[in-house]
Design a protein around this motif. Sequence first.
Motif, PDB file in Angstrom:
ATOM      1  N   GLY A 135       0.807  -1.212   0.000  1.00 28.10           N
ATOM      2  CA  GLY A 135       0.000   0.000   0.000  1.00 28.10           C
ATOM      3  C   GLY A 135       0.838   1.259   0.000  1.00 28.10           C
ATOM      4  O   GLY A 135       1.741   1.445  -0.822  1.00 28.10           O
ATOM      5  N   ALA A 136       0.569   2.151   0.949  1.00 22.79           N
ATOM      6  CA  ALA A 136       1.133   3.501   0.938  1.00 22.79           C
ATOM      7  C   ALA A 136       2.657   3.511   0.873  1.00 22.79           C
ATOM      8  O   ALA A 136       3.259   4.303   0.149  1.00 22.79           O
ATOM      9  N   LYS A 137       3.309   2.641   1.619  1.00 22.71           N
ATOM     10  CA  LYS A 137       4.767   2.651   1.714  1.00 22.71           C
ATOM     11  C   LYS A 137       5.446   2.459   0.365  1.00 22.71           C
ATOM     12  O   LYS A 137       6.529   3.006   0.115  1.00 22.71           O
ATOM     13  N   TYR A 138       4.825   1.679  -0.519  1.00 20.10           N
ATOM     14  CA  TYR A 138       5.437   1.342  -1.804  1.00 20.10           C
ATOM     15  C   TYR A 138       4.835   2.093  -2.987  1.00 20.10           C
ATOM     16  O   TYR A 138       5.292   1.914  -4.110  1.00 20.10           O
ATOM     17  N   LEU A 139       3.824   2.920  -2.772  1.00 22.27           N
ATOM     18  CA  LEU A 139       3.104   3.496  -3.904  1.00 22.27           C
ATOM     19  C   LEU A 139       4.013   4.289  -4.838  1.00 22.27           C
ATOM     20  O   LEU A 139       4.021   4.066  -6.057  1.00 22.27           O
ATOM     21  N   GLY A 172      -3.239  -5.032  -0.423  1.00 30.35           N
ATOM     22  CA  GLY A 172      -2.980  -5.024   1.012  1.00 30.35           C
ATOM     23  C   GLY A 172      -2.444  -3.669   1.436  1.00 30.35           C
ATOM     24  O   GLY A 172      -1.966  -2.881   0.613  1.00 30.35           O
ATOM     25  N   MET A 173      -2.507  -3.408   2.738  1.00 33.34           N
ATOM     26  CA  MET A 173      -2.067  -2.116   3.278  1.00 33.34           C
ATOM     27  C   MET A 173      -1.127  -2.309   4.451  1.00 33.34           C
ATOM     28  O   MET A 173      -1.185  -1.579   5.445  1.00 33.34           O
ATOM     29  N   GLN A 174      -0.230  -3.287   4.345  1.00 34.94           N
ATOM     30  CA  GLN A 174       0.705  -3.538   5.436  1.00 34.94           C
ATOM     31  C   GLN A 174       1.644  -2.357   5.662  1.00 34.94           C
ATOM     32  O   GLN A 174       2.203  -2.200   6.746  1.00 34.94           O
ATOM     33  N   GLY A 175       1.818  -1.525   4.637  1.00 40.17           N
ATOM     34  CA  GLY A 175       2.662  -0.342   4.755  1.00 40.17           C
ATOM     35  C   GLY A 175       1.871   0.953   4.863  1.00 40.17           C
ATOM     36  O   GLY A 175       2.405   2.032   4.566  1.00 40.17           O
TER      37      GLY A 175
END
Length: 320
Positions: free
Chosen positions: A212-216, A233-236
């Motif tokens: 999710g956000a961490k890798y976008l 998924g949103m693990q980040g």
Amino acid sequence: MHAIVIEDKQLVWAEAPDPEPAEGEVVVDVTASAVNRADVLQRQGFYPPPPGASAYPGLECSGVISAVGAGVTGHHVGERVCALLSGGGYAERVAVPAGQLLPVPAGLSLVEAAALPEVACTVWSNVVDRDRLRPGETLLVHGGGSGIGTFAVQLGSALGAKVLVTARASKHERLRALGAELTIDYQSEDFVRSVLDHTGGRGADVVLDIMGAKYLCRNIEVLAPDGRITVIGMQGGRAAELDLGKLMAKRGRVSATSLRARPTADKARIVAGVRDQVWPLVAAGLVRPVIHSTFALAEASAAHELMESSDHFGKILLQR
């Protein structure tokens, strides 16, 4: 019957009422279920079941049909099946819409079949149905050592794609054995640079992302022209800034999906696609369940501890 219930964020083995099949449903006596990251989130209070779904965790199972509801055709008591669920797999019995049933693939045991429905439906619906992965394209899979990841590596390879994965270094050898062309240690390597170097600067055509956000932002950097990113998924984290200019320059697409809350008819369509397009690959041995370990259903708490550690490779099963 007995089921695993959630009490104060703990999993408790308790007596529960037997399910009755509604119209269009069957009841399955559960032989095995599997642990998914969503089950852990549900236990922690972050992922409540959708309206109408069972309150018990468990998004897939295998077992034997013990009752058939009104309007169901093509299925019978005593039939061995596996199933995609909206919940309820951590129980001795579960009611399932008939459209979410799958046959046990040839060559697999009933227990092994429990490792497939959720990952097969998730990967196929995103990588194949939504993102149209084609032979010769490059698929980047984040979290390659997970149940989703190990399945995506095999399916992408079987479809003729070049599969690249991020994972802990300890899992790389096994991922290469499953068909990964490049394995990247996300703890010590920059996956953007590794992918661009490996592809001669072109990047990945399809990115399957659990972070999710961490890798976008980095997923957009690694994307090939006309590439597709799907976040599952949103693990980040869940909130990030999106550089639309970079995405437009690549004619790229970002989408985010979940399987659990889809309408029943949509799930039935996905299950039918998996049966028609994926099950023959399983029967041929090109795609197989990767099972790390199996716990007794009543020991689901220990299985959740293993899931949260991320030390597993592939699926964690629960068996009655």
